[in-house]
Scaffold this active site. Structure first.
Site, short mmCIF file in Angstrom:
data_model
loop_
_atom_site.label_atom_id
_atom_site.label_comp_id
_atom_site.label_asym_id
_atom_site.label_seq_id
_atom_site.Cartn_x
_atom_site.Cartn_y
_atom_site.Cartn_z
N TYR A 79 0.86 -1.18 0.00
CA TYR A 79 0.00 0.00 0.00
C TYR A 79 0.90 1.23 0.00
O TYR A 79 1.89 1.29 0.74
CB TYR A 79 -0.91 0.03 1.23
CG TYR A 79 -2.27 -0.59 0.98
CD1 TYR A 79 -3.23 0.12 0.26
CD2 TYR A 79 -2.57 -1.85 1.44
CE1 TYR A 79 -4.48 -0.44 0.02
CE2 TYR A 79 -3.82 -2.42 1.21
CZ TYR A 79 -4.76 -1.71 0.50
OH TYR A 79 -5.99 -2.25 0.25
N GLU A 81 -0.49 4.84 -0.62
CA GLU A 81 -1.23 6.06 -0.86
C GLU A 81 -0.38 7.28 -0.55
O GLU A 81 0.43 7.28 0.37
CB GLU A 81 -2.50 6.12 0.00
CG GLU A 81 -3.65 5.30 -0.53
CD GLU A 81 -3.72 3.92 0.10
OE1 GLU A 81 -2.66 3.42 0.50
OE2 GLU A 81 -4.82 3.36 0.19
N ASP A 256 -6.28 14.17 -24.61
CA ASP A 256 -6.26 12.74 -24.30
C ASP A 256 -5.59 12.04 -25.48
O ASP A 256 -6.17 11.87 -26.54
CB ASP A 256 -7.68 12.24 -24.10
CG ASP A 256 -7.77 10.75 -23.80
OD1 ASP A 256 -6.74 10.05 -23.93
OD2 ASP A 256 -8.87 10.28 -23.45
N THR A 285 -3.05 6.46 -21.85
CA THR A 285 -2.84 5.12 -21.32
C THR A 285 -1.40 4.73 -21.62
O THR A 285 -0.71 5.38 -22.40
CB THR A 285 -3.79 4.11 -21.97
OG1 THR A 285 -3.68 4.23 -23.40
CG2 THR A 285 -5.23 4.35 -21.56
N LYS A 288 -1.86 0.24 -25.47
CA LYS A 288 -2.13 0.69 -26.84
C LYS A 288 -0.81 0.88 -27.60
O LYS A 288 0.04 0.00 -27.58
CB LYS A 288 -2.98 1.96 -26.82
CG LYS A 288 -4.36 1.79 -26.15
CD LYS A 288 -5.19 3.03 -26.34
CE LYS A 288 -6.59 2.89 -25.74
NZ LYS A 288 -6.61 3.10 -24.28
N ARG A 294 -1.27 -2.19 -18.81
CA ARG A 294 -2.54 -1.46 -18.75
C ARG A 294 -2.45 -0.45 -17.60
O ARG A 294 -2.27 -0.83 -16.43
CB ARG A 294 -3.71 -2.40 -18.54
CG ARG A 294 -3.90 -3.38 -19.69
CD ARG A 294 -5.17 -4.18 -19.53
NE ARG A 294 -6.34 -3.33 -19.67
CZ ARG A 294 -6.90 -3.03 -20.84
NH1 ARG A 294 -6.39 -3.50 -21.96
NH2 ARG A 294 -7.97 -2.26 -20.90
#
Length: 487
Positions: A79, A81, A256, A285, A288, A294
């Site tokens: 974790y 954050e 984008d 992203t 692609k 991903r």
């Protein structure tokens, strides 16, 4: 397999790289098999299926073994954050290293002042961008107007006033049917619910963006955010002109580039066609055309960097540290000279595919392409996109149906098929191969008949699927996927 392939991202690695990757995957699957053999079987079958199909989905690619293996580590257990050096959990020093490297590679690759590597996906990246823009443009000035420095000092009445102000902003993006994305203001999407939204489209005759009309619409609507970018527009965009429009109406300009980031990274798009120098905020992203895991990225000017850096906890949960590590590896691969050659071949192959369709009488939206996308109007074959997609899949050609401008069949059945060249280019396909692909696609579509009772049902002439499968197998065997990987 060429040096730019997913098997050998560097010529110096060669056979040793493939042999090591094969051993690594064989060992990993053996471990998985000991716990849940059905997952191991499905994983092997997925590789077999991908090896045996012509993957032409514009949003898919093949990541290198190095990228894929990076995701399967104990970074998955952490974790983290917060931000680099400022985490809400202890013992995140190695996550800091990973995130810093991913951001460094992104900044250097795209020439951006700031990069944020935490978004889990492209939609997450866009949500981070939208809220960062709102926080920069609305919240900070709004707090000053209310006479406080911290949101925690607001009364409930003040909060309601600020919420209303933030939720009363305008966004303008490309319409879905002319090539835009769901997150550019499509009403059922969260972006269409966050903002008062208006879409701009393309010229009904040419299918091309009309910058004068976009400027006229922006002057009338006065959006806070002007969004550029696309998921199914087969042409390049003049981002300098779009920035001029944004500046004229006082909008933040957001791009984008999820679909074409690889063409930006590979310097196929430069100058006015490179969005990063012109946009206040750029999202993408990392799969692609970038050929990574991903995930998502946000690039920004210094003005917006502080707000973007608060993506967690503003929008995101805990960052996926193992995916950020894989992003760093993929971005490092994209900084190699061979990636520029790969990116140029993506565009060259798209043109060859488009020319192959046109020479066989097919109808293309905009009449061609100058990026990685070819959008085929299948109404000339008497089919819906749903029928064409399914018939092609029967023949081992993997595509996706897509809307075309003023689509008579709507967003579900559609009238188009979207093709993309990044994946097969990764496998080593060249211009002649893509001309052959166009021939096979047209053969399937010409031999497919719609069922008049349904927009989904169809029949394919006997023997067509088998012939195309056999022809595809020849192309695929000459360009093997992960050669040397024996599972």
């Amino acid at each position: 397999m060429t040096a730019e392939s997913v098997t050998t991202p560097s010529p110096a690695l060669g056979a040793e790289y493939a042999e090591t990757a094969s051993a690594a995957y064989a060992a990993a699957l053996k471990v998985i098999e000991s716990v849940e053999p059905r997952i191991a079987d499905a994983t092997r079958q997925e590789l077999a299926d991908q090896r045996d199909s012509l993957k032409l989905i514009a949003s898919e690619n093949y990541a290198s073994p190095a990228v894929l293996l990076t995701m399967g580590t104990w970074f998955s257990d952490k974790y983290a954050e917060g931000t680099i050096g400022h985490r809400f959990y202890a013992a995140c020093q190695n996550v800091d290293t990973v995130e810093a490297l991913a951001a460094e590679h992104a900044r250097e690759l795209f020439g951006a002042p700031y990069a944020y590597a935490q978004p889990h996906s492209g939609i997450d990246a866009n949500l981070v961008a939208y809220w960062a823009i709102l926080n920069t443009r609305i919240e900070a000035p709004g707090l000053a107007e209310l006479g406080v420095k911290n949101v925690n000092d607001l009364s409930e009445a003040d909060w309601e006033q600020l919420r209303t102000k933030m939720g009363n902003q305008r966004l303008m993006g490309m319409s879905l049917d002319t090539g835009g994305h769901l997150t550019h203001g499509f009403r059922p999407n969260i972006s269409g619910k966050m903002f008062h939204q208006r879409s701009y489209g393309t010229d009904p005759e040419t299918g091309l963006l009309d910058y004068a009309k976009i400027a006229e619409a922006a002057r009338e609507f006065k959006p806070l955010i002007l969004v550029a970018g696309y998921s199914a527009y087969p042409r390049r965009v003049n981002f300098a002109k779009m920035r001029e429009i944004a500046d004229e109406v006082g909008a933040t300009f957001m791009v984008d580039m999820a679909h074409f980031a690889g063409l930006v990274a590979g310097k196929v798009f430069t100058g006015d066609e490179d969005p990063v120098p012109h946009a206040h905020v750029t999202t993408t992203t990392t799969h692609k055309s970038l050929r990574g895991p991903r995930g998502g990225l946000v690039l920004a000017t210094e003005e917006y960097s502080g707000a973007v850096d608060k993506g967690c906890p503003m929008v995101l949960g805990g960052p996926l540290s193992h995916v950020m590590a894989a992003k760093a590896v993929a971005l490092a691969e994209a900084r190699q000279p061979s990636f520029r050659e790969y990116a140029q071949r993506i565009a060259d192959n798209a043109k060859a595919l488009a020319d192959g369709f046109l020479s066989r009488g097919a109808r293309l939206v905009t009449g061609g392409t100058d990026n990685h996308i070819v959008l085929l109007d299948v109404t000339s074959f008497g089919l819906t996109g749903r029928q064409a997609e399914s018939a092609l899949l029967d023949a081992g050609v993997v595509t996706n149906r897509n809307s075309i401008p003023a689509d008579p069949n709507g967003a579900w059945y559609t009238s188009g098929i979207r093709f993309g060249t990044p994946a097969l280019t990764t496998r080593g396909f060249g211009a002649d191969d893509f001309d052959r692909v166009a021939e096979l696609v047209v053969e399937v579509l010409k031999n497919t008949q719609p069922d008049g009772t349904s927009k989904a049902k169809y029949t394919v002439a006997d023997g067509t699927a088998e012939r195309v499968h056999a022809a595809s197998a020849e192309l695929l065997s000459a360009n093997p996927l992960y050669p040397g990987l024996m599972l």
